[in-house]
Every structure is written in C-alpha cells, then in structure tokens.
Design an enzyme around this catalytic site. Sequence first.
Site, PDB file in Angstrom:
ATOM      1  N   SER A 113      31.794  68.236  68.529  1.00 56.70           N
ATOM      2  CA  SER A 113      32.539  68.298  69.781  1.00 56.70           C
ATOM      3  C   SER A 113      33.643  69.353  69.698  1.00 56.70           C
ATOM      4  CB  SER A 113      33.074  66.900  70.116  1.00 56.70           C
ATOM      5  OG  SER A 113      33.484  66.813  71.458  1.00 56.70           O
TER       6      SER A 113
ATOM      7  N   HIS B 216      26.450  61.828  72.921  1.00 53.99           N
ATOM      8  CA  HIS B 216      27.435  62.712  72.300  1.00 53.99           C
ATOM      9  C   HIS B 216      27.790  62.247  70.882  1.00 53.99           C
ATOM     10  CE1 HIS B 216      30.530  65.757  72.374  1.00 53.99           C
ATOM     11  NE2 HIS B 216      31.448  64.869  72.013  1.00 53.99           N
TER      12      HIS B 216
ATOM     13  N   GLU C 109      23.484  64.293  76.923  1.00 46.86           N
ATOM     14  CA  GLU C 109      24.879  64.733  76.830  1.00 46.86           C
ATOM     15  C   GLU C 109      25.252  65.653  77.984  1.00 46.86           C
ATOM     16  OE1 GLU C 109      26.817  65.925  73.288  1.00 46.86           O
ATOM     17  OE2 GLU C 109      25.033  65.580  72.056  1.00 46.86           O
TER      18      GLU C 109
END
Length: 293
Positions: free
Chosen positions: A142, A266, A236
């Site tokens: 991320s 995610h 996602e």
Amino acid sequence: MSSSEIDAIRALLTAKARPVGWAQRRERLDEIGSVWPVANDIALTSADVNGVPGEWSLAPGSDASRVLMFFHGGGYCSGSIKSHRRMVTEAGRAAKIRTLALAYRLAPEHPLPAALDDAMTAWRFLRAQGYAPSHIAIGGDSAGGNLTAVLINTLREQGERPACAWLASPWTDLTMSGNSLVTKDAVDPIIHKGYLEELADAFVPPGIARKDPRISPLFPDLRGFPPTLVQVGSHETLLDDATRFAAALGAADANVTLEVWPEMIHAWPLWNAHLEPGRRALEHVGTFIRRYM
C-alpha cells in the site's frame, strides 16, 4: 482456497466501523494486522536505525548477509512494525534472508518528506552495515509500496539501486485517477476514494502537486528501475494503481512481474496465517527475491 477463508478476513475487517481519530485508526490497524502473531521460530531483534525505530527478523536457515527492507502500509498515517510483523517475517522466511522492518514517521504529524527521509536513513544504515546494494531487496504494501518506489527513484538519481523490489497492493497515484477506484468500490472492504483523499490531504503539504514524483511514483521516468514484483488483488480499488505502475515499468524497459490474484482484497498477505493465497503470494515473493539476489 475455500471462500470461507477470505470471507472470515472480510468479516474481521468490517466487524467495527472505521475509527475517526488518528490514534484510534492506528490502534485498529495494529489490532487487525496482528490477530495472528509471528511464528514462534522467528528471531526478532529491535534496531536503532540511525534514529528510526526498526526490527530485524531471521527465520531458521536464512542468510543474514542478505536483507529485505520493508515499509508497512497504512496510507502514510497508520500502520506499524506490529501490524505487519507476520507479513514481513514470513516474506523473509520465504526468501531465506534477514528482514528489517521500519517504523517511519507518520502523517499528519510528520507529512512529506519525513517518511522518505527515514527511508533514506535506513538505506544508508544498511550500506554502512556492509550490505551491498545487490544484497538488499526493498518491499512494502500500500503506502509502503509507494515509499518503496519513491525511495528507489531517489536512489537511482544517486547512482544506486537495490537488487529487486516487491510492491504489494501499491498506492502509486495520489491524484486518484485510477478507474478501479470506482469499478471496484463495491467489492473492496477497506480502501475507498474518500478515505484515500483524507489520507493524501494529511500526507501532502499544501502547495505541492500530487503528481510530484515523491508523492505519485506512477508518473516519473522509471528507466533503470530494478526487477520488480507487483502483486494486487482483483477485488481492490487500487487495482489500477498496481497494473498501471507495472505497465509503466514495462514501457520503461524494466524487468517487471505483475500478479493479479482473483478475489483477493487489499494487502491480503497480511493474514497469511489464515489465508492460503496469502501464503502462496509470499512464496512467490521468496522465489522472486532469491532469483535476483
């Protein structure tokens, strides 16, 4: 994989409403990231990385002369060594190398460029410890994937680059132009455009364009990037951030491997202890890192 595995993770993530305050959000991510603790055979050692808190890990049979430096996710505003400990230590096991997880400074208390400064400090620390660039892999999920790419771009400008890179569910475009922010909104239990806008506002100081290469690594020239593994789930909202970054690497003649994992959400390798695709994804990471290190 039985659907019950991913359904259980979805239930964990949606069991409570998203907290409002930064302290509460950080506590919640630590809570859900550490539901399954680190394995008993992992050796953990705290590290002072020239003022940046860090943690070494080493699985039995791993090579301490090679290292994966890892940056946790959390939108630059949350996440910690604790929240990502299981993920990074199992990645190190799969790669058969040492890991160094970093607790870089978080926004909004410490906006850009604090995280990048801490990442550079960690790189210099490893180099001073005797690690050659060819013995260092850099990875993150991320926002940690964003920081990985931004650090590598900065290092390339200085004539250095790691052996390889691993980006899991990376957030590469803080202008929020990815189509999947809309098309995948209904199936992503964690990441939504309004939430990302809030994180970006906290991270990016006023007056700095979000296309700045220190903010959105999707946009600069990526020629000379090291071999890179990009992993993303098909469920996602950041799917386009990952696939477009992989395409940009390919267009820049970089060696890139893109994996899109069906039905995954995610940063799904966080829950590898319970989720079989999480374990398999980390096995792929290990194979990739060993190939280029």
